[in-house]
Design a protein around this motif. Structure first.
Motif, short mmCIF file in Angstrom:
data_model
loop_
_atom_site.label_atom_id
_atom_site.label_comp_id
_atom_site.label_asym_id
_atom_site.label_seq_id
_atom_site.Cartn_x
_atom_site.Cartn_y
_atom_site.Cartn_z
N GLY A 149 0.79 -1.22 0.00
CA GLY A 149 0.00 0.00 0.00
C GLY A 149 0.82 1.27 0.00
O GLY A 149 1.78 1.40 0.78
N HIS A 150 0.45 2.21 -0.91
CA HIS A 150 1.10 3.52 -0.93
C HIS A 150 0.18 4.62 -1.45
O HIS A 150 0.53 5.79 -1.36
CB HIS A 150 2.38 3.48 -1.78
CG HIS A 150 2.14 3.08 -3.20
ND1 HIS A 150 2.25 1.79 -3.63
CD2 HIS A 150 1.78 3.81 -4.29
CE1 HIS A 150 1.98 1.73 -4.92
NE2 HIS A 150 1.68 2.95 -5.35
N LYS A 182 16.34 6.50 -3.59
CA LYS A 182 15.06 6.62 -2.89
C LYS A 182 14.71 5.32 -2.18
O LYS A 182 15.10 4.23 -2.59
CB LYS A 182 13.96 7.03 -3.86
CG LYS A 182 13.68 6.09 -5.02
CD LYS A 182 12.56 6.66 -5.87
CE LYS A 182 12.31 5.84 -7.12
NZ LYS A 182 13.38 6.01 -8.12
N LEU A 183 13.97 5.48 -1.10
CA LEU A 183 13.48 4.34 -0.33
C LEU A 183 11.98 4.24 -0.52
O LEU A 183 11.28 5.26 -0.55
CB LEU A 183 13.82 4.51 1.15
CG LEU A 183 15.32 4.56 1.48
CD1 LEU A 183 15.53 4.89 2.95
CD2 LEU A 183 15.98 3.23 1.14
N ASN A 184 11.47 3.02 -0.64
CA ASN A 184 10.09 2.80 -1.02
C ASN A 184 9.28 2.18 0.11
O ASN A 184 9.76 1.29 0.84
CB ASN A 184 10.02 1.87 -2.24
CG ASN A 184 10.71 2.45 -3.44
OD1 ASN A 184 10.19 3.32 -4.11
ND2 ASN A 184 11.92 1.96 -3.72
N LEU A 185 8.03 2.62 0.23
CA LEU A 185 7.10 1.96 1.13
C LEU A 185 6.94 0.49 0.72
O LEU A 185 7.08 0.13 -0.45
CB LEU A 185 5.74 2.65 1.08
CG LEU A 185 5.64 4.03 1.75
CD1 LEU A 185 4.31 4.69 1.42
CD2 LEU A 185 5.80 3.90 3.26
N SER A 186 6.68 -0.37 1.70
CA SER A 186 6.49 -1.81 1.49
C SER A 186 7.77 -2.52 1.10
O SER A 186 7.71 -3.63 0.54
CB SER A 186 5.39 -2.10 0.46
OG SER A 186 4.21 -1.41 0.75
N THR A 191 6.74 -0.43 6.53
CA THR A 191 5.32 -0.79 6.47
C THR A 191 4.56 0.16 5.56
O THR A 191 4.67 1.38 5.68
CB THR A 191 4.70 -0.75 7.88
OG1 THR A 191 5.34 -1.74 8.69
CG2 THR A 191 3.21 -1.03 7.84
N GLY A 192 3.78 -0.42 4.64
CA GLY A 192 2.94 0.38 3.75
C GLY A 192 1.61 0.74 4.38
O GLY A 192 1.39 0.58 5.59
N SER A 193 0.68 1.20 3.56
CA SER A 193 -0.55 1.80 4.05
C SER A 193 -1.71 0.82 4.23
O SER A 193 -2.81 1.24 4.58
CB SER A 193 -0.99 2.93 3.11
OG SER A 193 -1.15 2.46 1.79
N PHE A 194 -1.49 -0.47 4.02
CA PHE A 194 -2.53 -1.45 4.36
C PHE A 194 -2.43 -1.74 5.86
O PHE A 194 -2.34 -2.89 6.30
CB PHE A 194 -2.35 -2.74 3.57
CG PHE A 194 -2.59 -2.64 2.09
CD1 PHE A 194 -2.92 -1.43 1.49
CD2 PHE A 194 -2.50 -3.76 1.28
CE1 PHE A 194 -3.14 -1.33 0.11
CE2 PHE A 194 -2.72 -3.68 -0.09
CZ PHE A 194 -3.03 -2.47 -0.68
#
Length: 367
Positions: free
Chosen positions: A73-74, A121-125, A130-133
């Motif tokens: 989730g992002h 760059k660093l990425n969610l998930s 932790t991402g947005s779920f």
């Protein structure tokens, strides 16, 4: 937790609910550790989050770097609940959305004004971020964008994909008098349609499979829709546009899409590729060279793109809620991804309501 957090800045519950990718096509709704935010980070309560094509790829086990176990989730909107000591410009209670990544602010790309091309760059998930779920997510300030207080949380969750569409269409310059063909009417294709309308292109024709996709495209401003199930889409698309397209946007990575784009674009025209492809994709380079077609790769979006989308939403010039066709609670994330995974069920944007009531979307929402 965030990429630099020590895990000591969070007050309140030690656990939260999250939809965790535990294996291929397996999602578990479970308690996970509440992420800690460091001095330079924000802790955000997630209100609503969309499911992206990249989340589906991770669910299927085909994403290049997002692998189980992970919280995906992002595309989301939320409310800031805590602000790290070194953060300026944000306060608890701010409504925010976010880019999918945090750029380094130090590489040549960042310093030249292209943070979306940051090589560090660093990425969610990814890498335990932790991402947005999940009920809570940690953000760096350079990826967060404030939203108007009264904006619907679902509209806020759509800002990220809308910014990607705006960035893609902006690559070809001003739109006056030009016709655009969008191949693929998923969320990014529809975001490109909306952007083409906002940037003043003369006509926009969308392509996908099935009448439901056509209803979405027409409802969001397409002049015409071509159902690819009904034969060779290129002649039908050119007839709808009144001639070859000035701009063709590739927003779906299906086999043969680049050949269709080259057949549809006028000599000297532009092709924008905003879709990713699971495999290497053949291209007729002779046709590209002989017709002097310019091909633009479009990656992510910039803070400017976010700002413009948010400003248009605040001004009431964009009605984007019709992009959403299905709403689920966070606990139903596995069912939501399973639905998106089915080829026989057409969907628009699928939205997870994390700390907002999914029924408020159809029954009206108040802050």
């Amino acid at each position: 937790m965030g990429p630099n957090s020590a895990g000591t800045g969070t007050a309140g519950p030690k656990t939260m609910k999250a939809a965790v990718l535990t294996g291929r096509r397996t999602i578990a709704h479970q308690d996970t550790a509440t992420p800690g935010h460091g001095p330079g980070e924000l802790l955000v309560r997630v209100d609503a989050t969309g499911i992206c094509g990249s989340d589906l790829a991770a669910y299927r086990g085909t994403h290049p770097y997002k692998t189980a176990p992970a919280v995906l989730g992002h595309e989301f909107s939320g409310t800031v609940v805590a602000v790290g000591e070194e953060v300026t410009g944000f306060a608890a209670g701010d409504r925010v959305c976010s880019a999918a990544f945090s750029h380094c602010d130090a590489c040549a790309e960042c310093l030249s004004g292209a943070p979306h091309l940051c090589t560090r760059k660093l990425n969610l998930s990814h890498l335990d971020w932790t991402g947005s779920f999940a009920e809570l997510v940690v953000l760096r300030p350079n990826m967060a964008h404030r939203l108007p207080p009264g904006l619907h949380p679902v509209a806020g969750a759509l800002v990220e994909p809308l910014s990607i569409g705006l960035h893609a269409v902006r690559l070809v310059g001003e739109g006056a008098g030009r016709g655009v063909l969008v191949l693929g009417s998923g969320t990014i294709g529809l975001s490109c349609l909306i952007a083409a309308r906002q940037l003043g292109h003369a006509a926009v024709v969308c392509v996908d499979i099935g009448p439901q996709k056509g209803g979405l495209a027409r409802g969001l401003g397409a002049d015409a829709y071509v159902d690819a199930h009904e034969g060779d889409l290129v002649p039908a698309a050119l007839e709808a546009l009144g001639g070859p397209a000035d701009v063709v946007v590739i927003a779906a990575g299906y086999p043969g899409v680049t050949d269709q784009a080259l057949r549809a674009v006028r000599p000297g025209g532009d092709i924008v590729i905003v879709s990713y492809f699971e495999d290497r994709h053949p291209v007729d380079l002779n046709a590209l060279v002989g017709r002097e077609v310019t091909v633009h790769g479009s990656a992510l979006s910039t803070p400017r793109d976010f700002t413009e989308v948010i400003d248009r939403l605040a001004a009431g010039t964009l009605d984007v809620l019709p992009m959403v066709t299905h709403n689920f609670a966070l606990a139903e994330a596995g069912s939501a991804l399973g639905l998106m995974d089915r080829a026989d069920v057409p969907t628009g944007k699928i939205m997870l309501h994390v700390t907002t009531d999914q029924h408020e979307f159809t029954n009206g929402w108040s802050q």
